[in-house]
Structure formats: C-alpha cells, structure tokens
Write a protein that holds these residues in place. Sequence first.
Motif, PDB file in Angstrom:
ATOM      1  N   GLU A 256       2.283  12.933  -0.148  1.00  0.00           N
ATOM      2  CA  GLU A 256       2.665  11.883  -1.097  1.00  0.00           C
ATOM      3  C   GLU A 256       2.944  10.565  -0.380  1.00  0.00           C
ATOM      4  O   GLU A 256       2.569   9.490  -0.860  1.00  0.00           O
ATOM      5  N   GLU A 257       3.580  10.643   0.785  1.00  0.00           N
ATOM      6  CA  GLU A 257       3.847   9.432   1.559  1.00  0.00           C
ATOM      7  C   GLU A 257       2.545   8.806   2.055  1.00  0.00           C
ATOM      8  O   GLU A 257       2.382   7.588   2.016  1.00  0.00           O
ATOM      9  N   ALA A 258       1.620   9.646   2.504  1.00  0.00           N
ATOM     10  CA  ALA A 258       0.328   9.141   2.983  1.00  0.00           C
ATOM     11  C   ALA A 258      -0.461   8.496   1.857  1.00  0.00           C
ATOM     12  O   ALA A 258      -1.121   7.474   2.056  1.00  0.00           O
ATOM     13  N   ARG A 259      -0.378   9.083   0.665  1.00  0.00           N
ATOM     14  CA  ARG A 259      -1.080   8.495  -0.478  1.00  0.00           C
ATOM     15  C   ARG A 259      -0.509   7.115  -0.801  1.00  0.00           C
ATOM     16  O   ARG A 259      -1.269   6.171  -1.052  1.00  0.00           O
ATOM     17  N   ALA A 260       0.813   6.991  -0.784  1.00  0.00           N
ATOM     18  CA  ALA A 260       1.436   5.696  -1.062  1.00  0.00           C
ATOM     19  C   ALA A 260       1.081   4.672   0.010  1.00  0.00           C
ATOM     20  O   ALA A 260       0.772   3.509  -0.299  1.00  0.00           O
ATOM     21  N   GLU A 261       1.101   5.095   1.288  1.00  0.00           N
ATOM     22  CA  GLU A 261       0.759   4.181   2.377  1.00  0.00           C
ATOM     23  C   GLU A 261      -0.697   3.738   2.293  1.00  0.00           C
ATOM     24  O   GLU A 261      -1.012   2.578   2.563  1.00  0.00           O
ATOM     25  N   GLN A 262      -1.571   4.672   1.934  1.00  0.00           N
ATOM     26  CA  GLN A 262      -2.981   4.324   1.804  1.00  0.00           C
ATOM     27  C   GLN A 262      -3.190   3.315   0.679  1.00  0.00           C
ATOM     28  O   GLN A 262      -3.969   2.369   0.812  1.00  0.00           O
ATOM     29  N   HIS A 263      -2.480   3.513  -0.415  1.00  0.00           N
ATOM     30  CA  HIS A 263      -2.580   2.568  -1.541  1.00  0.00           C
ATOM     31  C   HIS A 263      -2.097   1.187  -1.115  1.00  0.00           C
ATOM     32  O   HIS A 263      -2.756   0.168  -1.396  1.00  0.00           O
TER      33      HIS A 263
END
Length: 458
Positions: A256-263
């Motif tokens: 979830e953190e990686a998804r937010a950072e990627q966004h």
Amino acid sequence: MSPVETEVNQRPWEELARTVGTGNSETVKAYLDTLASTEQSLALDRLSDEERHAVLTTLVPEDAADLVALLPDVQAIELIEDLTPGEAAAIIDELPSNLKADLIGELEDDDAAAILNVMEPQAAADCLRLSEYEDDEAGGLMVTEMLKYPVTWTGAQVIADLGDNADLYRDYDVQYAYLVDDQERLIGVLRMRDLLLSKRGTPIIENMIANPLSVEDKSKIGELIDLFDRHHFFGVPVVTSTDGKLIGVVHRAAVEEARAEQHDSDFLKTQGIVGGEEIRSMPLIVRARRRLAWLSVNIVLNMLAASVIAVYQDTLSSVIALAVFLPIISDMSGCSGNQAVAVSLRELSMGLVRESEWMRVWLKEVSVGMINGLALGVLIAGVSFVWKGNVYLGLVVGLALCLNTMIAVSIGGLVPLVLKRFKVDPAIAAGPILTTVTDMCGFFLVLSIASSMLDKLQ
C-alpha cells in the motif's frame, strides 16, 4: 498551554536544535518522541546540515534508524550521505532489510560501496542482492526478517528457538512461521496460535497449512495489489522464480505504501519534476536543473505548435473570433488526452496492459473520444452560434474540437505504451508529447477548416 509552549510546538526545529546541543542521546530521543512523524520530518528539514548530522550521530544507531525509517526517501538519503561510512553503516544495519536495500540502491555508487565495505560481509551481500530488485517488484518490497523453520522440527524446538532469540525476533512479524524443506523451498505456514495450543512434542508439519499462497520475487506491484485486494492477508511469502526457495515476506502495508509512493512520483513526473521526487531542502542547483530539463523541452515544443498559427495568420486576422476558441479547443483536447494518459499509466503499473496491445488500447480510447468529442463539439458549437449567430463558425469549432478530442485520446492512450517499449519513462515524456501534438492538431483543424469556408465566416 502558554504562548511560549505554543511557539515551541510551532517551531519544533528550534527545540530540536537546542536538545541536540546538550549532546545527550536520551534527551534528543525523548523530544523526538513528543513529535508526530510529520513534525519530525519538518524539524529535520529546517535544520542546517551540521545540525541534522548532529541529530543522527547523537542518537544511538537503533534510534537513528527509527528516525530515518519515518522520513521520505529523498530526505533519508540526504542524511545518510552526510555521514561517514562507519556512521551510516551502523544506522543502516538497524533498518529492516527492505529499507536497507532501498537506501543502498538510491545512493551514489561510491557512497554505497564505502558503506558496504564497512558492513558485515554477509549483511552487505544480502543488501546488494535485495537492491538488485526493482522498487515495484515483490523482491524489492519484501523483508527477509521472518520466522523460518525446517519442516522436520517439533513444536518444542520452535518454542525453544523463540525463547532463545527473543531479542532478535522482537521486531519481526510473529503471527506466522514459514516451514521449508532441506532445499529451503516453502512447504507450509504455521500459525503461532496452532503452535502454542498443540502438544510440544508434536511435529510442526501436523499443524501447518500446506500449499500456502505465495508470490514470486519478480511479481510486479500490480499483481501484489490484486492479490491483497482478493485476500485479507497481512503478508505473503516470497519465493524465487527459478527454484521456489523462500527468501522473504511482502507485507500488505509495504504494498500500500509503494502504491501511494508510485502515485505521488507519477504525479510529480507528469508535472515536469524529473526523477519524480523533490523537496525544498535539496540543493538549489539540483532542483533548478531538474525542472529546467522539462521546461526547456516544452518551450521548443510549444514554439512548434505556435508555428501553425503563423502559417494561418491571414485566416486568423480575417475571423478574429477564432482566436477566442483556439485555447478552449487546445485545453479541452489536452484534458481528454491526459485522462487517457492517466489510464494507460495506471494499467501499465498494474500489469493490466502490455506494450504490444496498442490496437486494443486505441479502439477503447477512440470509442470514448468519439462520444465525448461529439458531446463537447455540439456544446461549443452551440455557444459560438449564440455568441456570433453564425452557424458556420459553430460548425468549424465544433468539428475541430470533436476531431481533436479523438486524436488526443488516441495519443494519450498509445504514447505511454510506445515510450515504455523504448525504455523511456512514460510519466515524464507522455505529457509534453501529448500537449504539443494536440495543440498543433487543434490549431491546424480550426484554421484549416475555417480557411476552406472563409467567405461564410466573414
């Protein structure tokens, strides 16, 4: 709360600088514990380089690592780069394995090599191995800190190991233990509840969950997001794609953190922040250079678009009302195209589309573009007719907007796929290409159609 206390809380960097000046690690740690993670980042950001260095070197490595783990990557890297290799290695060694690899992978090669040379050989080798994974792969998101036992053990052996290594396992996720064969291949998962409620002499294989769900180390973040959306797991074991060996665990929180950072990174890239990361404490020249790299390309591309107007300047001077609609058509088409870019970037990151599927993407986008283009074209044609009372002016701007919307969504949907195939970051390059082409096409369509019926527009 007194005015003085309020002022201190509003300027936490001043209090942090004061506590660091005492040289007492416990005092610094106690003050940091009173701050939220965002306030800690703010306080460190406002300190001088010397004061930031003093914070990390005053704290014991374990506490310094906790602080580094809370910071944005770019800020953490800045702090690590200011330390000596020995100081940096001591802090990095206290971080979870995934954060170790992330930091080492982001450092300059010389800095990374100097730190790795100071670390224990096995720890350095593990860190290097993990840093070879991409940030959006399971191997790049996993932690290697996990409970792993031979499938031949009994419950008593596992419980004895937990007691003997309590300090080491304190920061592990201990809800599950993973059972492997003599080749380190994943065989099953053992819930701690089942372990504790079974007889001590019972082989753990009798209480394990056989054939557990796992992911390969090269699995992309899109697959991981889909897996965690379908299953309510806190973590999933990661195995090698070659021989099925258990090498780590990827947690839901990390995905979830990686998804937010990627966004966030993709958003910054689409706005021309090369590298997808910037904070204002970064060196001025670095920030200016990153932005200028995108802006300088844009000014050249915009001059190309403006050249279309120069070719049709006689038409524009004859029907000055066209000048009002040119930016509207350009902007509306650009908005439609950016929607298509966003969907393509999203599907690429989730693994829902391949670079070769351009025909499928184009058919999907041009269908939407046709419907929206007709709706927007009719709307702007009606506005122009009400304003000027000339049906031909409405026909020109309405048809131009309709056609340009179809062109914009086609380009917006396809360009990210093409750039991805040629190993160019689509988040950075798709925007300028889309803007230039939609501007040129929009200006050309409006002015060329107007030129063909100039006598009816005057």
